[in-house]
Enzyme design. Structure first.
Site, PDB file in Angstrom:
ATOM      1  N   GLU A 141      -2.889   4.761  -7.493  1.00 53.58           N
ATOM      2  CA  GLU A 141      -2.232   5.973  -7.995  1.00 53.58           C
ATOM      3  C   GLU A 141      -3.279   7.065  -7.971  1.00 53.58           C
ATOM      4  O   GLU A 141      -4.270   6.998  -8.684  1.00 53.58           O
ATOM      5  CB  GLU A 141      -1.675   5.752  -9.405  1.00 53.58           C
ATOM      6  CG  GLU A 141      -0.686   6.827  -9.837  1.00 53.58           C
ATOM      7  CD  GLU A 141      -1.373   8.098 -10.335  1.00 53.58           C
ATOM      8  OE1 GLU A 141      -1.301   9.121  -9.611  1.00 53.58           O
ATOM      9  OE2 GLU A 141      -1.959   8.070 -11.406  1.00 53.58           O
ATOM     10  N   CYS A 163      -2.564  14.113 -13.591  1.00 49.39           N
ATOM     11  CA  CYS A 163      -2.265  14.059 -12.160  1.00 49.39           C
ATOM     12  C   CYS A 163      -0.890  14.626 -11.838  1.00 49.39           C
ATOM     13  O   CYS A 163      -0.611  14.945 -10.689  1.00 49.39           O
ATOM     14  CB  CYS A 163      -2.397  12.635 -11.631  1.00 49.39           C
ATOM     15  SG  CYS A 163      -1.457  11.416 -12.542  1.00 49.39           S
TER      16      CYS A 163
END
Length: 486
Positions: free
Chosen positions: A243, A278
């Site tokens: 990720e 993020c």
């Protein structure tokens, strides 16, 4: 003592390092990194513990995991204080991170049974069964921005499935990881089931390439994620779940509704956690015209008044510092690069105490080619558009694909957006930073390798085993051609 291997706290034999409070520069933690030998010892301990742990029942594993969750609840104030000291996040935000940790257990149990449980169907005297089995030793790499919640989101599903773990936290947040492992020890986790190795890049490389590791679960930068992917080339037998963030667009329709709500949603999307999520919005697309002008003016005015400062202060700030002075300097450098390229500063970022950086809003409409970068901080790039469909095309012009959002009361516009945008998390009239723990978390492109986490973490913590079963041998009524039993 900086390492926890086979239920023993040890001194690292590698280089000394420390974590610093990014607001006042005080030392939060100091210790030594693990050497390659110590990393391998941690992996061996996890290998030795695997057979025992996988052979416990799900209920037995769950008892220990729920005891850990209870201890997190009992120590939530201490854990939140440590997260704030190491990351610079305001205390109110660190408290929400700890709450997310506690909620992870129930969500992971549901996900385990739904996505990786046991299923069977009967076909005459034959039973078709699908079971799921753990992979083995999982190396968990934790990021600095959510040093407790995000690695916990890998560790809990991995343990529920019967895997063992070697945990390597960010070298910027070692104290948070140490307390987490102390709580696991208090919870009575068996020897070697979880191991902690501290250190920087060399420690991480040694762990990723250790022979006994069966999978790497990583949350962090695209640069490091791509290096891991290269290191794992030619090793398809190992699980790799990445990720890696995003250069996320937020598009504002002409009919955006209440202006104050729109401004608040943009601020939550772009500047929460000082832009160090993020899923934060990095690119903002606003329609030309009076409505867009009014929204942009109000956004600049409200953002300029955000309280930025001491993360432990009262009244609480909206933003604290970035993770380090190095990160803060990079933000100022990125701002300068955009201005030199033709951007117009609507709100200029400035440096404050420690790693404090105030929010920046830069109109980049005049820049013909924007760098496709994830500026991991409070820097928002604004582009004005004349045509909504072209705005969506521009929003998709990124190698990333984690998150995207639309602020619009126009439902047909939303239908167009959700059909054409390329991202794994797509929100309407809600902050981009609002991701649900009972949904998958991830996206295409450079945002990962299509192994979404959160609710779907169960998928990469176990493999399916398919069986066709009968209690007795069975001779078919008609034999295969060419076979005679006479």
């Amino acid at each position: 003592m900086s390492l926890w291997i086979n239920n023993q706290w040890l001194v690292g034999d590698g280089e000394q390092f420390q974590s610093l409070n990014p607001y006042d520069g005080t030392v939060v933690w100091q210790g030594n990194a693990a050497t390659n030998w110590q990393v391998n010892a941690a992996v061996v301990a996890a290998e030795d513990a695997f057979l025992m742990w996988r052979n416990t029942t799900f209920s037995e594993r769950l008892v220990v995991i729920e005891r850990f969750a209870q201890l997190v609840h009992q120590h939530q104030s201490q854990l939140a204080q440590i997260i704030t000291a190491e990351t610079g996040k305001p205390l109110w935000e660190s408290t929400t991170e700890v709450a997310a940790m506690m909620g992870k257990v129930a969500l992971s149990i549901t996900a385990y049974h739904e996505r990786t449980g046991t299923r069977q169907r009967q076909q005459g005297a034959t039973t078709m069964v699908v079971r799921h089995r753990p992979l083995g030793v999982m190396a968990v790499f934790g990021p600095y921005n959510f040093p407790a919640h995000l690695p916990n989101g890998h560790i809990i599903p991995a343990l529920l499935a019967g895997n063992t773990v070697v945990f390597k936290p960010s070298e910027l947040t070692p104290n948070t990881a140490q307390l987490m492992c102390e709580l696991w020890q208090q919870a009575g986790i068996a020897d070697g089931v979880i191991n902690l190795v501290q250190g920087g890049k060399e420690t991480g490389a040694a762990l990723a390439m250790a022979v006994g590791v069966d999978g790497v679960l990583f949350t962090g930068s695209a640069q490091t994620g791509h290096l891991l992917h290269q290191q794992f080339a030619g090793q398809p037998q190992k699980m790799l779940a990445l990720e890696m963030g995003g250069n996320n667009p937020l598009v504002i329709g002409e009919n955006y509704g209440d202006i104050e709500a729109a401004v608040y949603t943009i601020i939550q999307s772009a500047f929460l956690s000082a832009g160090q999520r993020c899923t934060c919005a990095r690119r903002l697309y606003i329609a030309n015209g009076q409505a867009g002008d009014a929204l942009l003016a109000r956004l600049v005015a409200v953002t300029s008044q955000l309280l930025v400062g001491d993360p432990s202060a009262t009244p609480a700030p909206f933003m604290g510092p970035l993770i380090s002075s190095v990160a803060a300097d990079k933000m100022i450098e990125h701002q300068q690069q955009l201005l030199l390229a033709g951007g117009v500063a609507l709100l200029t970022a400035t440096r404050g105490q420690g790693a404090i950086v105030t929010p920046a809003i830069i109109n980049v409409s005049a820049i013909s080619e924007l760098a496709d970068e994830e500026y991991f901080g409070p820097l928002l790039q604004v582009s004005r558009y004349a045509d909504f469909t072209q705005a969506v095309v521009s929003a998709n012009q990124t190698r990333y694909g984690l998150a995207a959002g639309l602020i619009s009361t126009d439902t047909p516009q939303w239908h167009y957006f959700v059909e054409h945008i390329r991202a794994g998390i797509v929100n309407r009239n809600r902050p981009l930073t609002g991701a649900s723990g009972d949904a998958p978390f991830g996206g295409p492109g450079a945002s990962g390798n299509l192994r979404p986490s959160a609710y779907y973490a169960a998928d990469y913590c176990a493999y399916p085993m398919a069986s066709i079963e009968g209690e007795q041998l069975q001779l078919p009524a008609q034999l295969a051609p060419g076979v005679s039993l006479s």
